[in-house]
Design an enzyme around this catalytic site. Sequence first.
Site, PDB file in Angstrom:
ATOM      1  CB  CYS A   2      -1.013  -0.049   1.253  1.00 16.36           C
ATOM      2  SG  CYS A   2      -2.016  -1.546   1.296  1.00 16.36           S
ATOM      3  CG  LEU A  51      -1.789  -4.089  -4.166  1.00 12.26           C
ATOM      4  CD1 LEU A  51      -2.734  -3.793  -5.452  1.00 12.26           C
ATOM      5  CD2 LEU A  51      -0.229  -4.036  -4.653  1.00 12.26           C
ATOM      6  CB  ALA A  52      -7.140  -5.804  -1.573  1.00 12.00           C
ATOM      7  CB  VAL A  53      -2.074  -8.688  -0.709  1.00 11.03           C
ATOM      8  CG1 VAL A  53      -1.183  -9.829  -0.837  1.00 11.03           C
ATOM      9  CG2 VAL A  53      -1.506  -7.740  -2.010  1.00 11.03           C
ATOM     10  CB  VAL A  54      -3.617 -10.754   3.208  1.00  8.64           C
ATOM     11  CG1 VAL A  54      -4.116 -11.722   4.374  1.00  8.64           C
ATOM     12  CG2 VAL A  54      -2.398 -11.268   2.529  1.00  8.64           C
ATOM     13  CG  ASP A 102      -0.615  -8.419   6.983  1.00  6.43           C
ATOM     14  OD1 ASP A 102      -1.739  -7.922   6.470  1.00  6.43           O
ATOM     15  OD2 ASP A 102       0.519  -8.279   6.577  1.00  6.43           O
ATOM     16  CB  SER A 380      12.030 -10.292  -6.404  1.00  5.50           C
ATOM     17  OG  SER A 380      13.582  -9.833  -7.011  1.00  5.50           O
TER      18      SER A 380
END
Length: 608
Positions: A2, A51-54, A102, A380
């Site tokens: 984010c 930025l939605a990830v979890v 988280d 990465s």
Amino acid sequence: MCGITGWASFHGDARTQAPVIEAMTATLTPRGPDAGGVWLGERAAIGHRRLAVVDLAGGAQPMTDRPDEPALVLTYSGEVYNHHALRAELRARGHRFRTRSDTEVVLRAYAEWGEAAAEHLDGMFAFAVWDERAQRLVLVRDRLGVKPLFWAAVDGGVAFASEPKALFAHPGIRPRVDADGLREAYSLLFNTGPTVWSGVREVEPGGLLVLDRAGVRERRYWQLEAGEHTDDREATVERVRELVNAAARAQLEADVPLCGLLSGGLDSTVLTALLADELRLREGPDARLRTYAVDYSDQAAHFTADVLRTGHDTPYAIEAGAFIGTEHSTVVLDPRSLLDPEHRRAVVAARDSPIGVGDMDTSLYLLFGEIRRHSTVAVSGEAADEVFGGYPWFHDPRALAARTFPWLLVTGDEAAMPLNPELGLSIDEFRDDTYRTALAAVPHLDGESPAEHRQREMRHLSLTRWLRQLLHRKDRLSMARGLEVRVPYCDHRLVEYAFSAPWSLHSFDGREKSLLRATGTGLAPRSVLGRPKNHYPATHHPDYNRGLQALARDALADEQVRALADETRLKPSLDTPPEQLEWGRRLQLERVVDLALWLDHHRPELAL
């Protein structure tokens, strides 16, 4: 992943400044394209882009500890990989959770441990907590500095942001550059703390900043230490294997599509193999990890080896993908796309800096844009060379004997755009002073041999300075495309263990990265295991060189660019036949072009 921003001040009422925090937050929309929000209190304004990830449904920010009359307000960027274990521990201590994100674990960890919460978190993160009860702002950055966090003084307090551009949306902070800023940018020493922007600083990796009515104070909660290493070679290889494996598997978690960056080098191949194995364990034997590499049109025909690039990556990447069983794609770029002024302008705007690496930045930006069409998270192999001693300067007697930063002897001083001597910036003296300061910070063990002592310095300089600019580059260019990039080799436990291992173990097979190569046995094709270090690829197409020279001539037509750049020293690079323009000289021209774009985009006040 984010973007975070805001300020705290003991002058005025932040609740009257909604347009300011909204403007600051809006500058970070590319970092968080999914959602945004602000929180306003009397003494603090907090902004967030997500930025939605979890936990896609939960985890909205800024997040408060309770809906009515909150005592704590959090804005957070990053991923904490041990959040499941921390959640269980915090529940046992009486905390209740509303989400499975988280983010809430970080908030409750601060409620439980205060500033010491940072020491409980494993991952990459930057966050700010406004503590309403204590009237205190706390800024925290992860141990290796994977996630950026900048700050500047404002009337009665401090403003902060993931990127400087957000700070410049605050009326009390101007985009201003002085002589010290140019020294920081063009000396290529990669200090932590100062930036090219006057008055704008970074929270140091492994550091935190606290603002309260007593003022501002900074401290480190983590730094590299030299510990006693008692494991023999076999035990060391096994422990490295465990640490790399644990870091890779922990970072596979996501509620959105995830992929890997697979260049065909040792670092990315080992990592990809571990990720692919874990994915098959979780989703079944037919699960396939999507992987990506970048290449350039006609690269095979035009490739010319140099000290940083020893071979063409693509055949190795394809072989590694087939060996591991990934769904592999190569993104091929041509000179026209790399020279496109809009692409270059977007890169400079993302970096907020005139210092980059030209076509390698533009290609990474375009690669990330292609990846984002299919994935939101990429993993990465960044940092393996710093952790395991992969760069040429670890093995070059001339670099080892030099009394300066070792990469300057490999990349060459000429890789920085020569500044106009009429500016009188004395970069040589600045470099010497900075080098002495950097060496004084290196931890050592009693009884080290001279060779071990020097290698400890080389690894510390690489981990605390050279790595810094690589992490900035990857964060800015990925987040400009709304892509989260994870870097398992930056796991602090792995970094600590490898840093304490003696150099004899890092080079036990007479080559670079001996420990990682031993770890990769069985995970990568023999051809990849035997490859020498290969830097991120650059195009070798003469049409690119020809187009770059034209862009540089156009840039030098600008009066402000000519006032900063040394035209006399640049002229040979402009006049060299395109097919003969070597990389270091070309990089001078890249930075002239970027300087012109940076000046036009930011229109900074130059106080020289």
